[in-house]
Every structure is written in structure tokens, then in C-alpha cells.
Motif scaffolding. Sequence first.
Motif, PDB file in Angstrom:
ATOM      1  N   GLY A  46       0.780  -1.259  -0.201  1.00  0.00           N
ATOM      2  CA  GLY A  46      -0.056  -0.070  -0.181  1.00  0.00           C
ATOM      3  C   GLY A  46       0.834   1.101  -0.056  1.00  0.00           C
ATOM      4  O   GLY A  46       0.484   2.126  -0.702  1.00  0.00           O
ATOM      5  N   LEU A  47       1.902   1.325   0.784  1.00  0.00           N
ATOM      6  CA  LEU A  47       2.951   2.368   0.824  1.00  0.00           C
ATOM      7  C   LEU A  47       3.557   2.570  -0.618  1.00  0.00           C
ATOM      8  O   LEU A  47       3.714   3.505  -0.947  1.00  0.00           O
ATOM      9  CB  LEU A  47       3.770   2.303   2.103  1.00  0.00           C
ATOM     10  N   GLY A  48       3.814   1.477  -1.124  1.00  0.00           N
ATOM     11  CA  GLY A  48       4.554   1.435  -2.299  1.00  0.00           C
ATOM     12  C   GLY A  48       3.581   2.097  -3.348  1.00  0.00           C
ATOM     13  O   GLY A  48       4.235   2.926  -4.114  1.00  0.00           O
ATOM     14  N   VAL A  49       2.189   1.766  -3.258  1.00  0.00           N
ATOM     15  CA  VAL A  49       1.353   2.359  -4.397  1.00  0.00           C
ATOM     16  C   VAL A  49       1.275   3.887  -4.147  1.00  0.00           C
ATOM     17  O   VAL A  49       1.265   4.728  -5.150  1.00  0.00           O
ATOM     18  CB  VAL A  49       0.158   1.699  -4.425  1.00  0.00           C
ATOM     19  N   LEU A  50       0.994   4.096  -2.842  1.00  0.00           N
ATOM     20  CA  LEU A  50       0.890   5.654  -2.617  1.00  0.00           C
ATOM     21  C   LEU A  50       2.225   6.418  -3.099  1.00  0.00           C
ATOM     22  O   LEU A  50       1.951   7.626  -3.723  1.00  0.00           O
ATOM     23  CB  LEU A  50       0.630   5.916  -1.157  1.00  0.00           C
ATOM     24  N   PHE A  51       3.557   5.989  -2.758  1.00  0.00           N
ATOM     25  CA  PHE A  51       4.678   6.615  -3.472  1.00  0.00           C
ATOM     26  C   PHE A  51       4.830   6.779  -4.679  1.00  0.00           C
ATOM     27  O   PHE A  51       5.209   7.587  -5.436  1.00  0.00           O
ATOM     28  CB  PHE A  51       5.932   5.788  -2.634  1.00  0.00           C
ATOM     29  N   VAL A  52       4.359   5.608  -5.591  1.00  0.00           N
ATOM     30  CA  VAL A  52       4.437   5.574  -6.986  1.00  0.00           C
ATOM     31  C   VAL A  52       3.247   6.608  -7.535  1.00  0.00           C
ATOM     32  O   VAL A  52       3.767   7.568  -8.367  1.00  0.00           O
ATOM     33  CB  VAL A  52       4.289   4.362  -7.749  1.00  0.00           C
ATOM     34  N   ASP A  61       0.228  18.838  -1.819  1.00  0.00           N
ATOM     35  CA  ASP A  61      -0.614  18.293  -0.675  1.00  0.00           C
ATOM     36  C   ASP A  61      -0.627  16.825  -0.612  1.00  0.00           C
ATOM     37  O   ASP A  61      -1.246  16.394   0.297  1.00  0.00           O
ATOM     38  CB  ASP A  61      -1.883  18.888  -1.003  1.00  0.00           C
ATOM     39  N   TRP A  62       0.055  16.147  -1.437  1.00  0.00           N
ATOM     40  CA  TRP A  62       0.330  14.591  -1.188  1.00  0.00           C
ATOM     41  C   TRP A  62       1.221  14.380  -0.404  1.00  0.00           C
ATOM     42  O   TRP A  62       1.420  13.192   0.084  1.00  0.00           O
ATOM     43  CB  TRP A  62       0.378  14.005  -2.686  1.00  0.00           C
ATOM     44  N   TRP A  63       2.216  15.294   0.140  1.00  0.00           N
ATOM     45  CA  TRP A  63       3.168  15.076   0.902  1.00  0.00           C
ATOM     46  C   TRP A  63       2.828  14.139   2.074  1.00  0.00           C
ATOM     47  O   TRP A  63       1.618  14.380   2.807  1.00  0.00           O
ATOM     48  CB  TRP A  63       3.806  16.192   1.075  1.00  0.00           C
ATOM     49  N   PRO A  64       3.505  13.113   2.402  1.00  0.00           N
ATOM     50  CA  PRO A  64       4.754  12.581   2.343  1.00  0.00           C
ATOM     51  C   PRO A  64       4.898  11.810   1.296  1.00  0.00           C
ATOM     52  O   PRO A  64       5.853  10.859   0.971  1.00  0.00           O
ATOM     53  CB  PRO A  64       5.285  12.183   3.594  1.00  0.00           C
ATOM     54  N   PHE A  65       3.723  11.697   0.484  1.00  0.00           N
ATOM     55  CA  PHE A  65       3.799  10.551  -0.489  1.00  0.00           C
ATOM     56  C   PHE A  65       4.188  11.005  -1.963  1.00  0.00           C
ATOM     57  O   PHE A  65       3.956  10.363  -3.129  1.00  0.00           O
ATOM     58  CB  PHE A  65       2.276   9.812  -0.743  1.00  0.00           C
ATOM     59  N   SER A  66       4.529  12.123  -1.998  1.00  0.00           N
ATOM     60  CA  SER A  66       5.023  13.020  -3.167  1.00  0.00           C
ATOM     61  C   SER A  66       6.034  13.749  -2.866  1.00  0.00           C
ATOM     62  O   SER A  66       6.214  14.592  -1.641  1.00  0.00           O
ATOM     63  CB  SER A  66       4.070  13.819  -3.979  1.00  0.00           C
TER      64      SER A  66
END
Length: 179
Positions: A46-52, A61-66
Motif C-alpha cells: 500500500g505504501l509503495g502504491v502511494l509513493f508511486v 498536498d500529497w506529501w509525504p507520498f510525493s
Amino acid sequence: MVSRGTVRERGPGLDASQRDDEPGTGGEVLRLGRTARWWRTLLVSGLGVLFVLGSVVGQDDWWPFSPWRMFSTSTPPTGAVVFMALEVQDGGSSTWRSAGLTPSSVGLNRAEVEGRIPQIEADPALLGTLATSHARLHPAALPWTGVRVVRHEAVIVDRRPTGEERVRVLATWHRDGAR
């Protein structure tokens, strides 16, 4: 003390068949159970998908996933370097002077104000809150009677400054209609 090869009491997600001794360590190796491995795999996936997704389509505003845009882009070799400035009038003076856009001056960081530029342009009265904050932080200082946000563009050609600077006032606020 637990001797080699002895199984202690069972822990969550583990059973006696999942414990093993690793040769040469003198201690037990505890293996994760199926449920523990499953939820860890689900979490990492799930975290991998969010980071990609954050890297491909996300914004600040997506930080920390972008990545933050300011750290993931660069200025083109020919163009302009843009920075914002806060200018104020105080004590009834008609002269605009530069003021610090810092927590010690107005109670906010530069990025907090720059991130609100569209709202400030739409409603310049928001600049009055900076004057109020400054008055609370510096009661002995002359009160600000005017506040404005100014956009400065330093023109560069082939990564070298040309000396040309474009200045544009984005929003202006005056206390009680003073000009």
C-alpha cells in the motif's frame, strides 16, 4: 535462562513449529506467522502504491507520498527566478520598506504566506492579519498602516543574471483606508 533448542511460551502470531535455532547464535530465531507476514506485505504494498502515485500524479498536498515541488524541479537555464517580498508602511509614512517574512516578524514562515498567494490576491484584507500579528509580536514598534506582497522576477539567460528585474505588486492592504 533458556537453553538452546528450548521453546519459550508462545507469542502472538507464533507457534512452536515456527521457532528455530540459528546455528552459531546461541539464541532462538522467531519466524513470523502467516497473518503477520500478510499484513506487513499489505502495508508495504500500500505504501509503495502511494509513493508511486504521488511521484507520478501527486502535488505538494500529497506529501509525504510525493516530492515537494521546490525540491523536485529546477529553474530553466533561460527564464526568471521568482521570489516574493513583504513590504510595509508604518507610522503614517508613505514610503514602502521591506519587512521580514519570518516567524519573529509576522508569526508565520515565508512558505505559509507564499502558499496562500491566490487567496491573498482574491482578498487583500488577509494581509491585515500580518499587521495584527506584527503588532502583537512587537508592541513597541510603529504599527503597520499598509502591507503589500510583491513578486520579484530576476531574469536569467544561459544561467547568468541579466540584471533585469521585473516587479509586480500582487496585493495591497491599508489600515482604515489610509493610502
